[in-house]
Design a protein around this motif. Structure first.
Motif, PDB file in Angstrom:
ATOM      1  N   MET A 163      -0.801   8.321  -0.117  1.00 53.87           N
ATOM      2  CA  MET A 163      -2.157   8.177   0.417  1.00 53.87           C
ATOM      3  C   MET A 163      -2.192   8.584   1.880  1.00 53.87           C
ATOM      4  N   ARG A 164      -3.381   8.780   2.384  1.00 49.89           N
ATOM      5  CA  ARG A 164      -3.562   9.056   3.805  1.00 49.89           C
ATOM      6  C   ARG A 164      -3.528   7.724   4.560  1.00 49.89           C
ATOM      7  N   GLU A 165      -3.110   7.787   5.796  1.00 48.65           N
ATOM      8  CA  GLU A 165      -3.032   6.565   6.600  1.00 48.65           C
ATOM      9  C   GLU A 165      -4.404   5.886   6.697  1.00 48.65           C
ATOM     10  N   GLU A 166      -5.480   6.663   6.691  1.00 50.99           N
ATOM     11  CA  GLU A 166      -6.823   6.084   6.800  1.00 50.99           C
ATOM     12  C   GLU A 166      -7.198   5.199   5.607  1.00 50.99           C
ATOM     13  N   ASP A 167      -6.454   5.340   4.472  1.00 51.21           N
ATOM     14  CA  ASP A 167      -6.699   4.486   3.307  1.00 51.21           C
ATOM     15  C   ASP A 167      -6.114   3.083   3.477  1.00 51.21           C
ATOM     16  N   VAL A 168      -5.262   2.914   4.472  1.00 52.05           N
ATOM     17  CA  VAL A 168      -4.660   1.601   4.744  1.00 52.05           C
ATOM     18  C   VAL A 168      -5.650   0.765   5.524  1.00 52.05           C
ATOM     19  N   MET A 169      -5.900  -0.459   5.029  1.00 51.61           N
ATOM     20  CA  MET A 169      -6.845  -1.340   5.695  1.00 51.61           C
ATOM     21  C   MET A 169      -6.184  -2.207   6.759  1.00 51.61           C
ATOM     22  N   GLY A 170      -4.889  -2.464   6.605  1.00 55.05           N
ATOM     23  CA  GLY A 170      -4.197  -3.276   7.583  1.00 55.05           C
ATOM     24  C   GLY A 170      -2.733  -3.473   7.237  1.00 55.05           C
ATOM     25  N   ILE A 223       7.739   2.704   8.600  1.00 53.59           N
ATOM     26  CA  ILE A 223       8.510   2.496   7.370  1.00 53.59           C
ATOM     27  C   ILE A 223       8.966   1.041   7.322  1.00 53.59           C
ATOM     28  N   GLY A 224       8.826   0.432   6.151  1.00 56.04           N
ATOM     29  CA  GLY A 224       9.242  -0.953   5.953  1.00 56.04           C
ATOM     30  C   GLY A 224       8.124  -1.969   6.088  1.00 56.04           C
ATOM     31  N   GLU A 225       6.971  -1.557   6.638  1.00 52.50           N
ATOM     32  CA  GLU A 225       5.863  -2.497   6.790  1.00 52.50           C
ATOM     33  C   GLU A 225       5.144  -2.709   5.459  1.00 52.50           C
ATOM     34  N   ASN A 226       4.622  -3.910   5.267  1.00 52.45           N
ATOM     35  CA  ASN A 226       3.806  -4.222   4.104  1.00 52.45           C
ATOM     36  C   ASN A 226       2.356  -3.998   4.483  1.00 52.45           C
ATOM     37  N   VAL A 227       1.658  -3.205   3.663  1.00 55.68           N
ATOM     38  CA  VAL A 227       0.292  -2.820   3.990  1.00 55.68           C
ATOM     39  C   VAL A 227      -0.679  -3.232   2.892  1.00 55.68           C
ATOM     40  N   LEU A 228      -1.935  -3.325   3.283  1.00 51.75           N
ATOM     41  CA  LEU A 228      -3.044  -3.629   2.381  1.00 51.75           C
ATOM     42  C   LEU A 228      -3.890  -2.367   2.299  1.00 51.75           C
ATOM     43  N   TYR A 229      -4.228  -1.940   1.078  1.00 50.42           N
ATOM     44  CA  TYR A 229      -4.992  -0.702   0.907  1.00 50.42           C
ATOM     45  C   TYR A 229      -6.075  -0.900  -0.131  1.00 50.42           C
ATOM     46  N   GLY A 230      -6.985   0.054  -0.219  1.00 50.13           N
ATOM     47  CA  GLY A 230      -8.099  -0.018  -1.157  1.00 50.13           C
ATOM     48  C   GLY A 230      -7.645   0.029  -2.604  1.00 50.13           C
ATOM     49  N   LYS A 231      -8.444  -0.542  -3.477  1.00 55.14           N
ATOM     50  CA  LYS A 231      -8.112  -0.653  -4.897  1.00 55.14           C
ATOM     51  C   LYS A 231      -7.842   0.699  -5.549  1.00 55.14           C
TER      52      LYS A 231
END
Length: 100
Positions: free
Chosen positions: A90-97, A66-74
């Motif tokens: 979303m599912r965690e697997e949708d997070v790219m980084g 919680i609180g992290e900034n993430v990059l995810y698919g369009k």
């Protein structure tokens, strides 16, 4: 959760992300009008996480916090609206980084 976040508890390996606002001004100072075709933001802040995913009968905790900034698919996740604000589930697997 704090009082300014919605009361939602995602299940399993799902996370709730608050997308960052789309910049309405370019780096050169040009203002983009609201009528322009804007892309969906592809990064946001994690505001809630599930307990984890079951792997071989044991819960594997999530890597994002919680609180992290993430990059995810369009087109990742499902848009929801709670208390007048837009969120993505979303599912965690949708997070790219994780953005650091």
């Amino acid at each position: 959760m704090s009082t300014n976040t919605p009361q939602i508890r995602p299940l399993s390996d799902r996370i709730v992300v608050e997308p960052h606002e789309i910049e309405s001004k370019t780096a050169g100072g040009i203002v983009i009008p609201d009528t322009a075709d804007k892309d969906k933001p592809m990064r946001g802040k994690v505001i809630a996480i599930g307990n984890g995913k079951y792997v071989d009968g044991k819960i594997q905790p999530l890597q994002v916090k919680i609180g992290e900034n993430v990059l995810y698919g369009k087109y990742a996740g499902t848009n929801i609206k709670l208390e007048g604000k837009e969120y993505l589930v979303m599912r965690e697997e949708d997070v790219m980084g994780v953005l650091e």
